[in-house]
Scaffold this motif. Structure first.
Motif, mmCIF file in Angstrom:
data_model
loop_
_atom_site.group_PDB
_atom_site.id
_atom_site.type_symbol
_atom_site.label_atom_id
_atom_site.label_comp_id
_atom_site.label_asym_id
_atom_site.label_seq_id
_atom_site.Cartn_x
_atom_site.Cartn_y
_atom_site.Cartn_z
ATOM 1 N N THR A 94 -34.550 -13.645 5.896
ATOM 2 C CA THR A 94 -34.838 -13.469 7.327
ATOM 3 C C THR A 94 -33.740 -12.650 8.002
ATOM 4 O O THR A 94 -34.021 -11.700 8.740
ATOM 5 C CB THR A 94 -34.948 -14.863 7.998
ATOM 6 O OG1 THR A 94 -35.763 -15.667 7.161
ATOM 7 C CG2 THR A 94 -35.528 -14.763 9.381
ATOM 8 N N THR B 50 -29.692 -14.719 4.541
ATOM 9 C CA THR B 50 -31.034 -15.002 4.013
ATOM 10 C C THR B 50 -31.936 -13.782 4.107
ATOM 11 O O THR B 50 -31.596 -12.779 4.743
ATOM 12 C CB THR B 50 -31.674 -16.129 4.852
ATOM 13 O OG1 THR B 50 -31.860 -15.607 6.170
ATOM 14 C CG2 THR B 50 -30.832 -17.380 4.871
ATOM 15 N N LEU C 299 -25.050 -18.146 5.464
ATOM 16 C CA LEU C 299 -26.075 -17.786 4.480
ATOM 17 C C LEU C 299 -26.728 -16.474 4.893
ATOM 18 O O LEU C 299 -27.204 -16.357 6.016
ATOM 19 C CB LEU C 299 -27.181 -18.862 4.477
ATOM 20 C CG LEU C 299 -27.007 -20.076 3.580
ATOM 21 C CD1 LEU C 299 -28.272 -20.906 3.579
ATOM 22 C CD2 LEU C 299 -26.663 -19.644 2.166
ATOM 23 N N ASP D 208 -32.670 -20.949 -2.447
ATOM 24 C CA ASP D 208 -31.708 -22.066 -2.431
ATOM 25 C C ASP D 208 -32.530 -23.338 -2.234
ATOM 26 O O ASP D 208 -33.043 -23.572 -1.138
ATOM 27 C CB ASP D 208 -30.714 -21.890 -1.278
ATOM 28 C CG ASP D 208 -29.713 -23.039 -1.235
ATOM 29 O OD1 ASP D 208 -28.583 -22.824 -0.765
ATOM 30 O OD2 ASP D 208 -30.076 -24.152 -1.680
ATOM 31 N N PHE E 225 -33.214 -11.841 -3.818
ATOM 32 C CA PHE E 225 -32.941 -13.039 -3.024
ATOM 33 C C PHE E 225 -33.291 -14.262 -3.865
ATOM 34 O O PHE E 225 -34.405 -14.361 -4.371
ATOM 35 C CB PHE E 225 -33.785 -13.028 -1.747
ATOM 36 C CG PHE E 225 -33.592 -11.806 -0.875
ATOM 37 C CD1 PHE E 225 -34.278 -10.628 -1.150
ATOM 38 C CD2 PHE E 225 -32.697 -11.838 0.184
ATOM 39 C CE1 PHE E 225 -34.097 -9.490 -0.355
ATOM 40 C CE2 PHE E 225 -32.508 -10.705 0.986
ATOM 41 C CZ PHE E 225 -33.201 -9.529 0.703
ATOM 42 N N VAL F 91 -31.869 -16.487 -0.399
ATOM 43 C CA VAL F 91 -30.527 -16.013 -0.012
ATOM 44 C C VAL F 91 -30.209 -14.728 -0.780
ATOM 45 O O VAL F 91 -30.479 -14.645 -1.982
ATOM 46 C CB VAL F 91 -29.476 -17.100 -0.329
ATOM 47 C CG1 VAL F 91 -28.074 -16.603 -0.021
ATOM 48 C CG2 VAL F 91 -29.792 -18.374 0.436
ATOM 49 N N GLU G 137 -34.336 -21.588 1.595
ATOM 50 C CA GLU G 137 -34.303 -20.191 2.058
ATOM 51 C C GLU G 137 -34.011 -19.258 0.887
ATOM 52 O O GLU G 137 -33.270 -19.632 -0.026
ATOM 53 C CB GLU G 137 -33.179 -20.011 3.098
ATOM 54 C CG GLU G 137 -33.522 -20.495 4.489
ATOM 55 C CD GLU G 137 -34.463 -19.558 5.239
ATOM 56 O OE1 GLU G 137 -35.035 -19.985 6.250
ATOM 57 O OE2 GLU G 137 -34.671 -18.422 4.768
#
Ligand code: FBP
Length: 413
Positions: free
Chosen positions: A82, A80, A78, A266, A263, A273, A271
Motif C-alpha cells: 500500500t 508495505t 513497514l 507478513d 513483496f 511488505v 500485509e
C-alpha cells in the motif's frame, strides 16, 4: 491572599495579555530577517577560512547523519505494498483506480494464501466435482475457490470493466463498475496439479488499459464479441503484470512498467511488505527447468538444445542443473532470482505447448523483460503476439537473456 501578591499576579496576567496581543510579526518582519542575514554574512566574512571549513565539514556530517537517519528506519516501520502504491501514485506512475485494482488483487492473493495454507485442514484438497474446465482439465476445489475469490475482489473494487480467467470459458463484463474499467486477465491458481501435495502454486495476473465497455445494449452475442476483443490484446499493451507465489513464504512479484518489485506477506501483520527492490534476473544462469518427460515428442532443435545443456565438455566440465517443480510460478520465481531458463516447448502432442498466452505467458514475459530478462516462443517475442483466442497456447522460453537467446539460436541455424 496578601494585596501585594494579588497585584503581582495581576501585573503578570496583564504582561501575558500584552505580549500575547502584541503582533509578533514585528520580530519576524522581512526587515529583521534581512538584518539577520546581513549580520550572518558579515560574521561569515570575518571567520578565518579554517573555521569556515570546519563549519562546512560539520554541516556535511550533519547532512549525512540526517540521510542515514532516514535509512535507520525504526524496526517497526513497514514498507508495505500500500505504501509503495501510494508512492508510485505520487510519482504519477499509476492512477488511483489502477492502484485500487492492484490492491484488490493483493486482497485476493491473501485470501487464497490462507485457503491454500489450510487446504489439508479444511478439506479443500481434491477435485471440485464440477467436471472439466474450458482447458479440458478436471477442476480442483481450490481452482474454483481461487477463481471465485479473484472475481469477487475484482468486482468489489468497482474499477474493472472486463475480467478473463483461466477457469472461465469466456471473458466477463463487470457491471459493478464505478469507474476505471480496467481489463484484468488472470490464472487464479497456477500449478494446481501440485496443490494436494502442498507443493508451491501461484496466481498470475495482467492488467490492460481501460476498455470501451463491452456491454452492447441488449445484444449478448455482440457484447461477448466486444469483451473478447477487449481482452485479446498483445502483451506489450500490459500496464501491470504480477504473480503471487504460495510456498514456504507467500511472495507477490509485481511490475507497473518501471522495474520489478517483490513483496512478502507478513503473516503477523497480514500485509505484503517490500522485500525485493528492483529485481534483476542474472544475465546467465546454469539452471534449466523443462519437463523432460516430453523429450521424445520435442522437435529436433529443442532436443539438440537440451542435449547441449547436458554436455559437460561444452560448459567447462560442469553441465547445467535441472530443477522442475511443475508449477510455472514456482519455477519462474526461482529463475528470476537465481537466473537460468524455464521452458515449455511445443511438442508432437501439443504443437503450441501447454501454457496460455493471455494470462500465463504474456504477464510472465512482461515481468521477465522488466527484470532485464526475456520471454520468447523460441522464435518470437511473446509480448508481440496478437492473441486470436482467449485460451490460446504458445510455447514459452523465459528467464535469463543469454539463456533464452541460446535456445533461440537452435532455431536460427
Ligand atoms: P495450470 O495449473 O494453471 O493449468 O498451469 C499449467 C501448469 O501447471 C504450469 O504451472 C506448469 O509449469 C505446467 O503446467 C506443468 O505441466 P506438466 O505437468 O506438463 O509439466
Amino acid at each position: 491572599m496578601a494585596l501585594a501578591q494579588r497585584s503581582t499576579l495581576k501585573n503578570a496576567a496583564a504582561q501575558r495579555t500584552r505580549s500575547a496581543a502584541a503582533p509578533r510579526v514585528a520580530f519576524s518582519s522581512p526587515v529583521v530577517a534581512q538584518l539577520r542575514q546581513a549580520a550572518q554574512t558579515v560574521r561569515a566574512a570575518q571567520q578565518p577560512a579554517a573555521q569556515r571549513n570546519v563549519k562546512a565539514q560539520a554541516a556535511a556530517v550533519e547532512a549525512t547523519q540526517a540521510k542515514t537517519e532516514v535509512y535507520n528506519k525504526s524496526q517497526f516501520e513497514l514498507y508495505t505494498l500500500t505504501t509503495w502504491l501510494l508512492q508510485e501514485q505520487r510519482k504519477g506512475k499509476i492512477d488511483s483506480e489502477l492502484a485500487t485494482v492492484i490492491s484488490s488483487i493483493s486482497l485476493a492473493c491473501k485470501q487464497i494464501a490462507a485457503a491454500v495454507g489450510r487446504s489439508g485442514i479444511s478439506s479443500l484438497t481434491g477435485v471440485a466435482g464440477t467436471g472439466e474446465n474450458v482447458q479440458g482439465e478436471e477442476q480442483k476445489k481450490l481452482d474454483v475457490i481461487s477463481n471465485d475469490i479473484f472475481c469477487n475482489c475484482l468486482r468489489m473494487s468497482g474499477r474493472t470493466g472486463v475480467i478473463a480467467s483461466e477457469e472461465e470459458a469466456t471473458p466477463v463484463a463487470v457491471e459493478e463498475t464505478d469507474s476505471g474499467n480496467y481489463i484484468v486477465v488472470f490464472d487464479p491458481l497456477d500449478g494446481s496439479s501440485n496443490i494436494d501435495a502442498g507443493i508451491s502454486v501461484g496466481s498470475i495476473f495482467g492488467i490492460y488499459e481501460p476498455s470501451e465497455t463491452c456491454m452492447v445494449d441488449g445484444d449478448l452475442d455482440q457484447s461477448l464479441e466486444a469483451c473478447i476483443t477487449n481482452v485479446c490484446q498483445p502483451g506489450k499493451n500490459l500496464l501491470v503484470a504480477g504473480y503471487c507465489l504460495y510456498s514456504s513464504c507467500h511472495t507477490m512479484v509485481l511490475t507497473i512498467g518501471d522495474g520489478v518489485y517483490g513483496f512478502t506477506l507478513d503473516p503477523y501483520v497480514g500485509e505484503f511488505v517490500l522485500t525485493h527492490n528492483r529485481i534483476q534476473v542474472p544475465e546467465v544462469g546454469k539452471i534449466y527447468s523443462f519437463n523432460e518427460g516430453n523429450y521424445a515428442m520435442w522437435d529436433e532443435p529443442t532436443k539438440k538444445y537440451m542435449d547441449s545443456l547436458k554436455d559437460p565438455a561444452k560448459w567447462g566440465g560442469k553441465p547445467y542443473s535441472a530443477r522442475y517443480i511443475g508449477s510455472l510460478v514456482g519455477d519462474f520465481h526461482r529463475t528470476l532470482l537465481y537466473g537460468g531458463i524455464y521452458g515449455y516447448p511445443g511438442d508432437a502432442k501439443n504443437k503450441n505447448g501447454k501454457l496460455r498466452l493471455l494470462y500465463e505467458c504474456a504477464p510472465m514475459s512482461f515481468i521477465a523483460e522488466q527484470a532485464g530478462g526475456m520471454g520468447s516462443t523460441g522464435k518470437e517475442r511473446v509480448l508481440d503476439i496478437q492473441p486470436t483466442e482467449v485460451h490460446q497456447r504458445v510455447p514459452l522460453m523465459i528467464g535469463s537473456k543469454k539463456e533464452v537467446e541460446y535456445y533461440e539460436s537452435f532455431y536460427k541455424n
